[in-house]
Design an enzyme around this catalytic site. Sequence first.
Site, PDB file in Angstrom:
ATOM      1  N   GLY A  18      -9.273  -3.286   1.403  1.00  0.00           N
ATOM      2  CA  GLY A  18      -8.884  -4.557   0.798  1.00  0.00           C
ATOM      3  C   GLY A  18      -8.061  -5.444   1.695  1.00  0.00           C
ATOM      4  O   GLY A  18      -7.532  -6.468   1.223  1.00  0.00           O
ATOM      5  N   GLU A  33      -3.711  -3.853  -4.583  1.00  0.00           N
ATOM      6  CA  GLU A  33      -4.887  -2.991  -4.657  1.00  0.00           C
ATOM      7  C   GLU A  33      -4.491  -1.604  -5.138  1.00  0.00           C
ATOM      8  O   GLU A  33      -5.040  -1.066  -6.082  1.00  0.00           O
ATOM      9  CB  GLU A  33      -5.522  -2.905  -3.273  1.00  0.00           C
ATOM     10  CG  GLU A  33      -6.657  -1.914  -3.150  1.00  0.00           C
ATOM     11  CD  GLU A  33      -7.189  -1.855  -1.736  1.00  0.00           C
ATOM     12  OE1 GLU A  33      -7.325  -0.742  -1.210  1.00  0.00           O
ATOM     13  OE2 GLU A  33      -7.461  -2.919  -1.147  1.00  0.00           O
ATOM     14  N   GLY A  42       0.818  -1.199   0.000  1.00  0.00           N
ATOM     15  CA  GLY A  42       0.000   0.000   0.000  1.00  0.00           C
ATOM     16  C   GLY A  42       0.847   1.242   0.000  1.00  0.00           C
ATOM     17  O   GLY A  42       1.923   1.295  -0.589  1.00  0.00           O
ATOM     18  N   ILE A  43       0.344   2.279   0.702  1.00  0.00           N
ATOM     19  CA  ILE A  43       1.061   3.544   0.776  1.00  0.00           C
ATOM     20  C   ILE A  43       1.286   3.905   2.232  1.00  0.00           C
ATOM     21  O   ILE A  43       0.547   3.466   3.123  1.00  0.00           O
ATOM     22  CB  ILE A  43       0.271   4.663   0.062  1.00  0.00           C
ATOM     23  CG1 ILE A  43       1.161   5.897  -0.152  1.00  0.00           C
ATOM     24  CG2 ILE A  43      -0.983   5.030   0.832  1.00  0.00           C
ATOM     25  CD1 ILE A  43       0.568   6.918  -1.084  1.00  0.00           C
ATOM     26  N   GLY A  44       2.314   4.678   2.478  1.00  0.00           N
ATOM     27  CA  GLY A  44       2.616   5.109   3.833  1.00  0.00           C
ATOM     28  C   GLY A  44       4.034   4.766   4.214  1.00  0.00           C
ATOM     29  O   GLY A  44       4.796   4.185   3.425  1.00  0.00           O
ATOM     30  N   ILE A  91       5.341   2.579   6.333  1.00  0.00           N
ATOM     31  CA  ILE A  91       5.757   1.176   6.424  1.00  0.00           C
ATOM     32  C   ILE A  91       5.961   0.561   5.041  1.00  0.00           C
ATOM     33  O   ILE A  91       7.012  -0.025   4.771  1.00  0.00           O
ATOM     34  CB  ILE A  91       4.768   0.367   7.278  1.00  0.00           C
ATOM     35  CG1 ILE A  91       4.870   0.818   8.750  1.00  0.00           C
ATOM     36  CG2 ILE A  91       5.051  -1.130   7.157  1.00  0.00           C
ATOM     37  CD1 ILE A  91       3.866   0.172   9.672  1.00  0.00           C
TER      38      ILE A  91
END
Length: 434
Positions: free
Chosen positions: A335, A237, A214-216, A218
Amino acid sequence: MDWRTIYKDKIMTADEAVRHIKSGDHITVAEVGSQPYALTEALERNYEHLENVEVHYLLSLGNPPAAKPGMEKHVRFHGMFLSGATRPLIAENRGEFMPCFFHQYPKMVLSRGEIDVMMISISAPDKHGFCSIGPGVDHIPTMKNHAKLIIAQMNKNLPRVMGNSFVHLRDVDIIVEENRPIPELPGAPITDVERKIGEYCASLVNDGDTLQLGIGGIPDAVVTFLKDKKDLGLHTEMAADGIVDLIKTGVINNKKKTLHPGKCIATFAAGSQNLYDFLDDNPNFELHGVDYVNDPNVIAMNDNMVSINSCIQVDLAGQINAEVVKGMQFSGVGGQVDFIRGARMSKGGRSIIALPSTAAKGTISKIVPFLDHGAYVTTSRMDVDYIVTEYGIAHLWGKTLRERAKALIAIAHPDFRAGLAEEYKARFGEELTI
């Protein structure tokens, strides 16, 4: 009839376009970089003549539709995932939240009634009259087949993204020409805690694995520790900036993928202009509908699938709260469960929940005896696999409740381990050395 003639006959202003919306209509809106901001702003200017209109949309990178105070009496927000811009709508009872697995979102919206209006963005047409719907594909491929009226903002700045992401001008009813920069989702510096978590997560990734990221902080940190891996694939996703360099350097080349070999697959993209430029006209990267990309059965067709997600809390049994803070809806299911279940069903697959051990500047443990009052279980204890903090890795799959609690306490912040050990003793009747 030539598409150029069709195109000319459908052009009008944004205000003229939204006046085709009627009271009682159900509207769905494209998200992130594909949100048609000229249209949603026009709706905000013209809402007062409407009553009982439902607007369904997800993540906005700018001003979300139906968010203006007072609009809810006429045009009401409905969503399954919240952001900083939409949390107040739910907290103040000015909108509606729908719990939903992301891959079922199109089906759930359609179950509420017909789609009267779809508002999307489109690129300039190619020579055949086809336009890309840009980086916010997710629910659009399914919904556009059901919408009675499609209103499109044509924006020459929209990237021409490959995959199931095209609409022909003949299928668009109204076109509003307005060129705007695509809203960006800026990254943030990676903290030392996130860097350590990223290192642990990357240690669970093998050469040839297919990833969901994903994003961020981590996911960005994970990416920095993947540069020495080989032949990784991407089935995710959300596509974010971190994957661009991995693709350019050949770390992600999709050679070992068992589904869509040679292709990166996602359902939407959000990030910087660099990401949008990379996606533009790139045959190596495809966006498809969320009811396909996020379907756990489809995800599981990727051997060695590895999902990496985050959460707000995990209790000592392994239950995951990824959506509620202090009793208030903060985000949504999204998701996470789609990919955890898909990864678990995948041959050789693994799923990872990664989170800092504390919140609120170290004053709150994110590993807790019980989830907070008012919190919901996003991912069940039966689904959970690996939990990662900056203090290590807890593998919960196949473990007893006693073993799970012991493993989670070992990766909790040291300041909170004694309190968690007391709960362990009360629950299991034995002292725990920490």
